[in-house]
Motif scaffolding. Structure first.
Motif, short mmCIF file in Angstrom:
data_model
loop_
_atom_site.label_atom_id
_atom_site.label_comp_id
_atom_site.label_asym_id
_atom_site.label_seq_id
_atom_site.Cartn_x
_atom_site.Cartn_y
_atom_site.Cartn_z
N ARG A 40 25.19 -69.98 -2.47
CA ARG A 40 26.36 -70.75 -2.09
C ARG A 40 27.00 -71.28 -3.37
N THR A 54 31.37 -76.46 0.72
CA THR A 54 30.49 -75.44 0.13
C THR A 54 31.04 -74.06 0.46
N GLY A 56 30.83 -70.06 1.01
CA GLY A 56 29.81 -69.10 1.44
C GLY A 56 29.87 -67.78 0.68
#
Length: 283
Positions: A40, A54, A56
């Motif tokens: 990540r 965050t 991906g």
């Protein structure tokens, strides 16, 4: 001259186009980044700081110079470390602990802000030593072996709770090695020798007691037999004793008669020289 000027103009145009394409490719390359499987990304923005989202897996866009991605591995990773701790009875033991840890994905921006990308190396050894020392201090040295499942459970629960405070998830905690100091090993050896000596002493005492009881029973039996013989002699005379003496003499004579190297020659006419049932056949 016209051809030369046209060629020079074409080359200048080609050079400019190449420069523009190179600059565009450079900008495009700086504007893209890739997040591989099991990873990540956390984005740092020069104006807004660490972004709360965050990123991906996949290829993503960013603003060159203004933003920078930091990649985190979110797969479970093993960690092993050792600790020397004191027990409740003041013995020193060495333990090795193995952890399987991974970051809490939604909390990656917080982890990056407070700990950085090497968060596990900063946190896990310190809390591992802290928990091991706290748990081991609750038990005696021998209890670490006899109650090892309970010790492991206490260490696991305490470590999972402490790691959660730093947004780290522990999938497994195990004590892989346990070793005592030389003084404790020597004390255990001496204790085992003392226990063996105590068992041997108890056996000797028990055997002596059995022999004493057997001697008492044998003496009581011989006393009772002598009393019965005395009563029988007093009631019937010494005839029974003479009969037993004759039977014993007969058995002795029979044994001597079967021995080729023994000869018996009667001397005189004394009745005590007579042998009953003597086999006189020559051998």
């Amino acid at each position: 001259m016209a051809g030369t000027a046209a060629a020079a103009s074409f080359l200048r145009g080609l050079a400019k186009a190449t420069a523009v394409l190179g600059l565009g490719a450079s900008v495009a390359g700086a504007s893209l980044y890739t997040v591989d499987g099991g990873e990540r990304a956390v984005i740092f923005d020069r104006f807004r700081g660490v972004l709360p989202e965050t990123v991906g897996e996949g290829t993503h866009l960013l603003v060159p110079w203004l933003q920078k991605p930091y990649i985190f591995d979110i797969r479970t990773r093993p960690h092993t470390f050792s600790s020397t701790s004191g027990t409740k009875d003041l013995q020193m033991v060495s333990l090795s602990l193995r952890l399987l840890s991974r970051p809490d994905v939604p909390s990656l921006p917080t982890i990056f802000t407070s700990l950085g990308t090497d968060y596990d190396d900063k946190v896990l050894p310190s809390i591992g030593n802290e928990v091991l020392k706290a748990v081991v201090a609750q038990f005696n040295a021998d209890q670490l072996l006899t109650e090892r499942p309970r010790v492991s459970a206490l260490v696991r629960d305490a470590l999972v709770r402490r790691a959660r405070e730093f947004n780290i998830v522990l999938d497994d905690v195990a004590i892989t090695h346990l070793a005592y100091g030389a003084e404790f090993s020597l004390a255990v050896e001496k204790k085992q020798v003392a226990q063996q000596e105590a068992e041997r002493s108890r056996f000797l005492v028990a055997r002596a007691e059995q022999e004493r009881r057997a001697a008492i029973v044998r003496a009581e039996g011989e006393s009772q037999a002598a009393r019965l013989i005395s009563d029988a002699t007093a009631a019937a005379g010494t005839g029974l004793i003479e009969l037993r003496r004759i039977e014993a003499a007969k058995e002795i004579a029979a044994d001597l008669s079967r021995t080729p190297n023994v000869a018996y020659i009667p001397a005189g006419d004394h009745p005590n020289r007579m042998l009953l049932g003597l086999n006189t056949t020559a051998r």
